[in-house]
Design an enzyme around this catalytic site. Structure first.
Site: not given
Length: 736
Positions: A288-290, A292
């Site tokens: 995932s992105d940070m 997210s």
């Protein structure tokens, strides 16, 4: 016999993955599978879930009773799979040692944003894309990986392959621009450069393709905004670079912050499981992105962290970055039957396989080698490589009266603009490069022995003209004026969307005042995105777009100014005349009332529709003519036909030209763009020399994705266009 120097040996080491072509055989695959299977049989449910968690930074964490617990204790319990933003060999070794104390001794993988160089700064990715030099782009990524790997990093969150048509979006600086065909080729080059053909080598690291998917199309260019597009629009204009990167063997993929088709990308089953893993056969893992995963709640698509965890992992999100929804709730979700253990096992296996391929199970400290770091960081071969691509990234936008190149006798120069002395800006946004080793334009000119009359000209913080009389006096006392204007490096990147992408008014006014002195003026546009500078564009006789070029910025700019390198860069994004034109791109559709018809047509009432500079535009100190465009027979198999043109260098300098092929499908089952880039070749020609450039026309050039995302090639007429940019083209019609 030539003496073999230390730097020659280092050069061979740096180039090893590029010239080595070993393939992992079936025996190694079987060995990896058996090793991972046996390891997973020993793992508890908690240990498996721990592999799915990536934290940022070290220090302490909050325990179950709100007590402070050292991060190393969490690691030694086997409850962490990866760390990001840990830098320095000693720090990385400390946390890896904690992992080795865990019950099963599963190593950590360490990630970092290595976007355009590590300790040696390369040009920002958008600038590199302007080079249209895939070999140089690949080499830049390889050297970035080499430096990062020497200090313990084995995973970078790059390349960003998001296509964007909106210059207001700050993260355009991280990508390859607006074109999906070119973007796909750049994506492949960057994957090859970072990963080589052997992830276990100590000068390669895992790549992470981001942001999946369509993150580059936020509504109104506003960071983190929603994305809304049809399936065919996504497939034709945004999907190609992601798919190409996966085909190139990308080890990991990062999800995006945005939603896609009304579902957050972090829990989008269509994107992550059906398209990426099933249809494309992606074997790596998705991170995932940070935060997210937790932000699925903010999308109002999950009611709480437990719901977000279930939705994300069931959709195919393997590793959670920073937020702790998986750590807190996966065990309970599995016991409740809301997440199958087979889904957890698939995610764990994907992560462990990459750790195995990195060679971490054989030697968890293999990337922690201080001696290798001392030899590699900012080494001469790497600095030579960054200077090489920096020169090729510069775009000559205007050169009236042949102001450039400067004469070798030109010594008395007025250098105006605080950006010319700014090391932090020269290295570019989102950079970890050693600022003290950045060569500014001022320093490079000093090293050339120039007599420099320097003035700031404007205040960098307030963007207001300062000491104008002194600045104009310096100009009058000089042979030529070079003025550096533009954005600050920090004005592009994440959370840097802008409603106005114009260069500050006072900076442009300063250029106008300098021109009034009667001295020749060269304007250097320093930026991380397309910018608007209409006043300068009208009045300055010579303009170079120099972007942010990294550690060798000053030397590269000087080499172009004095003609040591003849500029060959081409714009990878369209430069608008007005903010109201954005999003502006070359591959627009005709509409029912095409702009070209005039009258009641698609246009603005108060501003022009034409760009300031089109996609693919860039001049040279030479001039090139295109002639004799013709069709040639195909091979009767996969090549339907071939189209050729003769390119002649009609100038007096040896130069490089990016020959571009565009195609228009004249009638199709869905509406199609007026032209699309489908091929290019960068050639070098001596003065007076001609060369025939030929392009093969295959299904890839003629086809498109229909409304069901099915790739199709239809019979009919196609117009082939060849030229030096997306507007000045020679045409020929082909019937398929």
């Amino acid at each position: 016999m030539k003496k073999v120097t230390h730097w020659m040996c280092l050069y061979l080491f740096l180039c090893l993955p590029i010239i080595s072509l070993s393939a992992q055989n079936s025996e190694n695959l079987k060995k990896k599978k058996n090793f991972i299977s046996n390891l997973m049989k020993k793992m508890t449910l908690d240990e498996k879930i721990g592999q799915l968690y990536q934290c940022s930074g070290g220090g302490d964490i909050t325990g179950p009773n709100k007590e402070r617990i050292p991060r190393t204790e969490q690691i030694s319990q086997g409850y962490l799979g990866s760390m990001l933003n840990i830098q320095g060999i000693e720090e990385i070794r400390k946390y890896q040692e904690a992992a080795m104390k865990s019950r099963l001794g599963i190593p950590l993988v360490f990630g970092l944003d290595v976007l355009h160089g590590y300790r040696t700064g390369f040009p920002i990715p958008l600038a590199e894309a302007a080079s249209f030099d895939l070999k140089a782009i690949e080499k830049a990524s390889h050297y970035s990986a080499t430096e990062a790997a020497s200090e313990g990093i084995n995973w970078t969150f790059a390349p960003m392959v998001d296509i964007s048509w909106d210059a207001r979006w700050g993260r355009v600086m991280e990508g390859a621009g607006e074109d999906p065909f070119y973007g796909a080729l750049v994506a492949k080059a960057r994957i090859r450069g970072l990963q080589g053909d052997d992830l276990s080598a100590t000068n390669t690291i895992m790549a992470c393709v981001k942001h999946f998917a369509a993150y580059g199309a936020p509504i109104a260019g506003k960071e983190y905004n929603n994305v809304d597009m049809s399936l065919s629009h996504f497939a034709n204009f945004y999907m190609p670079p992601y798919k190409a990167a996966v085909e190139a063997g990308a080890a990991t993929v990062m999800g995006a912050f945005n939603d896609y088709n009304n579902i957050p990308s972090s829990c989008n089953t269509f994107l992550l499981r059906k398209l990426l893993k099933e249809q494309w056969g992606f074997k790596g893992f998705v991170v995932s992105d940070m935060n997210s995963v937790r932000e699925i709640i903010n999308h109002r698509y999950a009611k709480d962290e437990k719901d977000a965890a279930a939705k994300a992992i069931n959709a195919g999100m393997d590793m959670e970055m920073v937020s702790t929804c998986y750590l807190k709730h996966l065990k309970e979700l599995i016991k409740e039957g809301k997440v199958k253990e087979s889904i957890l096992n698939d995610a764990v296996r994907r992560i462990l396989e990459k750790k195995y391929e990195l060679g971490l199970f054989d030697d968890p400290y293999k990337y922690c080698n201080p001696e290798r770091a001392r030899q590699v960081l900012n080494s001469p071969p790497i600095r030579k490589a960054t200077r090489h691509i920096a020169e090729r990234s510069i775009v000559l936008l205007k050169n009236e009266r042949n102001v450039l190149p400067l004469s070798k006798e030109t010594k008395k120069i007025a250098l105006i603009g605080a950006l010319a002395k700014s090391k932090g800006d020269m290295r570019g946004g989102w950079s970890g490069a050693d600022e003290s080793k950045v060569v500014t334009l001022y320093e490079a000119m000093e090293n050339r022995g120039c007599a420099i009359n320097y003035c700031d000209g404007y205040d960098l913080e307030r963007n207001q003209i300062v000491n104008l009389d002194q600045t104009l006096s310096a100009a009058r006392q000089s042979d030529i004026v070079i003025v550096a204007i533009g954005e600050r490096a920090g004005e592009t990147g994440e959370l840097s969307s802008k409603g106005d992408i114009s260069i500050p008014t006072e900076q442009q006014k300063l250029v106008s005042e300098l021109i009034k002195t009667g001295k020749p003026v060269v304007a250097l546009i320093m930026c991380g995105r397309p910018v608007i500078f209409n006043e300068v564009r009208r009045e300055a006789p010579a303009i170079l777009c120099t972007w942010w070029l990294g550690s060798e910025a000053g030397n590269a700019i000087c080499n172009v100014l004095w003609g040591d390198y003849n500029p060959s860069g081409k714009l990878p994004m369209t430069f608008p005349q007005h903010n109201g034109q954005i999003p502006l791109y070359y591959q627009y559709k005709s509409t029912g009332r095409p702009t070209a018809l005039g009258g009641w047509c698609s246009k603005y009432k108060d501003i022009p529709t034409d760009p300031a500079y089109p996609f693919g535009y860039g001049l040279s100190y030479s001039t090139f003519t295109y002639s004799d465009v013709k069709l040639l027979p195909g091979n009767g198999k996969d090549v339907h036909t071939r189209v050729a043109a003769t390119i002649t260098n009609t100038g007096k300098y040896t130069g490089e030209e990016v020959v571009q092929l565009y195609i228009r499908d004249e009638v199709a089952s869905i509406t199609r763009p007026i032209k699309e880039l489908k091929g290019f070749e960068k050639i070098e020609l001596k003065a007076g020399e001609s060369k025939i450039v030929t392009f093969d026309i295959k299904d890839q050039q003629l086809g498109f994705y229909d409304n069901a995302m099915k790739f199709t090639v239809e019979k009919g007429d196609f117009t082939f266009m060849i030229g030096g940019n997306s507007e000045e083209l020679k045409e020929i019609v082909y019937n398929y």
